[in-house]
Design a protein around this motif. Structure first.
Motif, mmCIF file in Angstrom:
data_model
loop_
_atom_site.group_PDB
_atom_site.id
_atom_site.type_symbol
_atom_site.label_atom_id
_atom_site.label_comp_id
_atom_site.label_asym_id
_atom_site.label_seq_id
_atom_site.Cartn_x
_atom_site.Cartn_y
_atom_site.Cartn_z
ATOM 1 N N VAL A 89 -9.073 23.212 -14.622
ATOM 2 C CA VAL A 89 -10.368 23.017 -15.609
ATOM 3 C C VAL A 89 -10.966 24.674 -15.621
ATOM 4 O O VAL A 89 -11.336 24.873 -16.698
ATOM 5 C CB VAL A 89 -11.439 22.004 -15.024
ATOM 6 C CG1 VAL A 89 -12.892 22.145 -15.941
ATOM 7 C CG2 VAL A 89 -10.811 20.840 -14.873
ATOM 8 N N LEU A 90 -11.419 25.014 -14.285
ATOM 9 C CA LEU A 90 -11.899 26.261 -14.402
ATOM 10 C C LEU A 90 -10.543 27.398 -14.282
ATOM 11 O O LEU A 90 -9.778 26.999 -13.683
ATOM 12 C CB LEU A 90 -12.849 26.714 -13.274
ATOM 13 C CG LEU A 90 -14.223 25.898 -13.320
ATOM 14 C CD1 LEU A 90 -14.886 26.247 -12.212
ATOM 15 C CD2 LEU A 90 -14.949 25.893 -14.430
ATOM 16 N N THR A 91 -11.066 28.686 -14.516
ATOM 17 C CA THR A 91 -9.798 29.518 -14.489
ATOM 18 C C THR A 91 -10.406 30.882 -13.401
ATOM 19 O O THR A 91 -11.559 31.186 -13.736
ATOM 20 C CB THR A 91 -9.494 30.293 -15.798
ATOM 21 O OG1 THR A 91 -10.568 30.969 -16.435
ATOM 22 C CG2 THR A 91 -9.012 29.292 -16.836
ATOM 23 N N SER A 92 -9.511 31.237 -12.797
ATOM 24 C CA SER A 92 -9.808 32.226 -11.656
ATOM 25 C C SER A 92 -8.708 32.925 -11.213
ATOM 26 O O SER A 92 -7.645 32.296 -11.015
ATOM 27 C CB SER A 92 -10.850 31.520 -10.677
ATOM 28 O OG SER A 92 -11.134 32.713 -9.463
ATOM 29 N N SER A 93 -8.932 34.165 -10.924
ATOM 30 C CA SER A 93 -7.832 34.684 -10.158
ATOM 31 C C SER A 93 -7.430 34.116 -8.889
ATOM 32 O O SER A 93 -6.312 34.217 -8.353
ATOM 33 C CB SER A 93 -8.117 36.456 -9.788
ATOM 34 O OG SER A 93 -9.351 36.395 -9.267
ATOM 35 N N ALA A 94 -8.554 33.535 -8.000
ATOM 36 C CA ALA A 94 -8.179 33.116 -6.978
ATOM 37 C C ALA A 94 -9.316 32.018 -6.529
ATOM 38 O O ALA A 94 -10.615 32.292 -6.949
ATOM 39 C CB ALA A 94 -8.082 33.938 -5.877
ATOM 40 N N ALA A 95 -8.833 30.741 -6.313
ATOM 41 C CA ALA A 95 -9.909 29.813 -5.912
ATOM 42 C C ALA A 95 -10.552 29.956 -4.623
ATOM 43 O O ALA A 95 -9.799 30.780 -3.819
ATOM 44 C CB ALA A 95 -9.470 28.598 -5.761
ATOM 45 N N PRO A 96 -11.830 30.082 -4.363
ATOM 46 C CA PRO A 96 -12.464 30.143 -3.070
ATOM 47 C C PRO A 96 -11.921 29.534 -1.956
ATOM 48 O O PRO A 96 -11.224 28.509 -2.105
ATOM 49 C CB PRO A 96 -13.816 29.715 -3.296
ATOM 50 C CG PRO A 96 -13.862 28.740 -4.264
ATOM 51 C CD PRO A 96 -12.705 29.197 -5.234
#
Length: 642
Positions: free
Chosen positions: A627-634
């Protein structure tokens, strides 16, 4: 741009919001204003002069809530933050002049001339509702013994400076709210059932505090809040509404007991007498607030509205008169983090007088806030708020369902339900839809009551229609959708994923999976459900079948949406065992699911470490499921799973 696609790091924003110094418990005596502000783990009393130009002055060494001025003295009474002591405090120095221990938890204090006090106290071990975290009042160690008619909320008389509390004997009634003339007469909302379910079957009574004699003035199938005695003692007003009361004003003649509904006002949440002929009022209005003046016959003198929220008890809008024509409140608006503000009772125009949270304003930079309206299948117009990044979209869509259902999303700086995630999710690059479907406050009693007997039906359709609107408008991406919610919003989330596979991820917080067992497992069972379930009785076959049909638990085998379940271990409103049942049902169905249980937490998370953990898990879940895009999930710890 942050690596999340938004303008700022959502985790840092969430940390700033959870650490915000939000004022509360505002009270006034003429131009003298007092309130509390969280600081270093405690609640510090502050004093402000509405006539002056200076800022708020902290009273060192205080850790108190519920401050009340002793009229005309410059002295305060307040309750220690553990709710176990009432203390008299010098507003000039913060020195404590008197202390009185209480057996239980103080829930309300009314101060009268000369330091006379009426105190409402919940017995040790009493259950609290969801607006009070669903946690029991602390009780002595050892076996917990319960029996019918125990764990009351009681009234006591006290005198500042004098030792001891004098009980007002009420024959086993529990008191949910009260008002007092400072002498012999009190007005109270009471029930025979002392548990939080009793709140849903109230009556309004007149009490002689000298001997506890009670005369019933009003009974109603709805709920009652904010009883207010007139200055001349001839009548009273009370707000009648649904559940978390936002409703109509009833004027009750104390001699005859006759009640008149003021049809001129709706969605009122608080009011008070200015003199025998006039009152002020405050309440919800759409996604904003209202306030103004009304005559004692119900004629509205003035009414103003604003796209904001007004801080008050239980999160409901309230005002506090602070001199001729003026009021003080906690003003919380899309462009203004919550601060103590002074304005006009009759026309609004509130101007902040504190700056505790001025640094938070930058968090809203680069975000768009919009009010959207759409038409439901039956033609009803539904409203909702949208927080999103600047730009044309489409953005990932996160639908946040509010609790209640008679509650709402309002135009505050950082909408506070669901672990304060609305603004951080928008900063993470999502279009966040905050819908107010039928059943919500702010649109009148007909709109609020439209959910009765149809919970998880048309209100869920309203919510999904709002998501469709954003997709059709090019704001939301149909291939990246998530849904989340807390309490009743958690129920709608679980219900949604049994009805549709459109969502790529879901987060159920303190949700209700089974309305059949709710009657006997919840602290509000037998009250809340009687109001909302349209007569469906789990003691009958037809009732059980109807409730099971509306319960996500019994349709869990159809769920394919990856689901994260977050729950407090001590929640007495939506109990941990119910969340575990949903988790096990989803595991058996082969659904991707994870459950996180937070020790010592109730219906909502309060420990900052747990709030941060839940934030990271929500962001990680939505990122991990596309759903969200990120270079790395927390990165989050594995944690214990139920």
């Amino acid at each position: 741009m942050s690596r999340w696609g938004g303008t700022a790091d959502p985790r840092a924003a969430h940390a700033a919001l959870t650490a915000a110094r939000v004022p509360s418990d505002v009270t006034a005596d003429g131009s003298l204003i007092a309130f509390t502000v969280p600081s270093d783990g405690g609640m510090v009393l502050h004093v402000l002069d509405a006539d002056g130009t200076g800022g708020a002055r902290p009273l060192p060494g205080t850790d108190h809530v519920m401050p009340r001025w002793i009229p005309g003295t410059g002295r305060l009474v307040a309750v220690t933050s553990d709710l176990g002591w009432i203390e008299e405090i010098d507003a000039a120095t913060g020195a404590i002049a008197w202390s009185q221990a209480v057996d239980g938890a103080v829930e309300e204090v009314i101060a009268a001339a000369g330091g006379a006090l009426l105190v409402r106290v919940a017995d040790p071990g009493s259950d609290r509702d969801g607006m009070h975290l669903g946690l029991r009042v602390p009780a002595p160690d050892g076996p917990y013994v319960d029996s019918p008619g125990t764990r009351l909320r009681r009234l006591f008389l006290a005198q500042a400076g004098r030792e001891g509390l004098q009980p007002v004997p009420l024959g086993g009634l529990t008191v949910w709210e009260a008002d007092w003339d400072g002498a012999a007469t009190a007005l109270a909302v009471v029930s025979a059932d002392p548990s939080p379910s009793g709140y849903y079957a109230p009556r309004l009574v007149k009490v002689d505090v000298r001997d506890g004699s009670v005369r019933t003035l009003l009974t109603t199938p709805w709920q009652l809040a904010r009883p207010r005695l007139s200055p001349d003692g001839s009548c009273a007003v009370v707000v009648e509404g649904l559940s978390i009361v936002s409703g109509r004003v009833l004027r009750v003649d104390l001699a005859s007991g006759g009640a008149t509904c003021w049809e001129s006002l709706d969605d009122v949440t608080d009011l008070g007498w200015l003199d025998a002929g006039r009152l002020w009022f405050a309440g919800w209005a759409g996604t904003g607030v209202q306030g103004g003046l009304v005559k004692a016959d119900g004629t509205v003198v003035s009414r103003w509205t604003a796209p904001a929220a007004l801080g008050g008890r239980d999160g409901q809008p309230s005002l506090v008169p602070c001199g001729p024509g003026r009021a003080v409140t906690v003003w919380d608006a899309p462009d203004s983090p919550p601060e103590v503000a002074v304005g006009s009772l009759g026309s609004g125009g509130f101007v902040p007088r504190t700056d505790f949270n001025a640094g938070l304003a930058r968090l809203a930079e680069g975000l768009v806030r919009e009010v959207h309206r759409w038409e439901a299948d039956d033609g009803r117009v539904i409203e909702g708020l949208v927080l999103r990044p600047v730009g044309p979209g489409p953005f990932p869509l996160v639908v946040l369902a509010h609790g209640g259902p008679t509650w709402l999303w309002a135009q505050s700086f950082a909408p506070g339900e669901s672990n304060l995630m609305a603004l951080p999710l928008a900063l993470a690059g999502a279009a966040v839809l905050l819908p107010n479907p039928r059943g919500s406050s702010g649109r009148g009693q007909e709109h609020a009551r439209a959910v009765i007997g149809d919970f998880g039906g048309a209100d869920l359709a309203d919510l999904l229609a709002g998501a469709d609107l954003l997709i059709c408008a090019g704001i939301a991406d149909p291939d990246r959708q998530a849904i989340a919610g807390l309490s009743y919003g958690g129920y709608l989330t679980a219900r949604a994923i049994t009805r549709t596979g459109r969502f790529q991820a879901a987060v159920v917080m303190s949700g209700v999976p089974d309305w059949v067992s709710f009657r006997t497992t919840s602290a509000i069972g037998g009250g809340y459900d009687v109001v909302y379930h349209g007569g469906a009785d789990p003691a009958t076959l037809d009732g059980r079948e109807f409730l099971a049909d509306r319960s996500p638990l019994y349709a869990a085998d159809s769920v394919t949406t990856p689901t994260l379940i977050l729950h407090g271990a001590e929640d007495r409103v939506t109990t941990l065992g119910e969340a575990e049942r949903l988790y096990k049902a989803l595991v058996r169905a082969g659904t991707t699911v994870e459950m996180v249980t937070y020790p010592h937490e109730g219906h909502e998370l309060t420990d900052p470490a747990n709030c941060a953990d839940a934030r990271d898990r929500i962001l990680g879940w939505l990122t991990g499921h596309g759903v969200l895009t990120s270079s790395a999930a927390p990165t989050v710890p594995a944690g214990d799973r139920a």
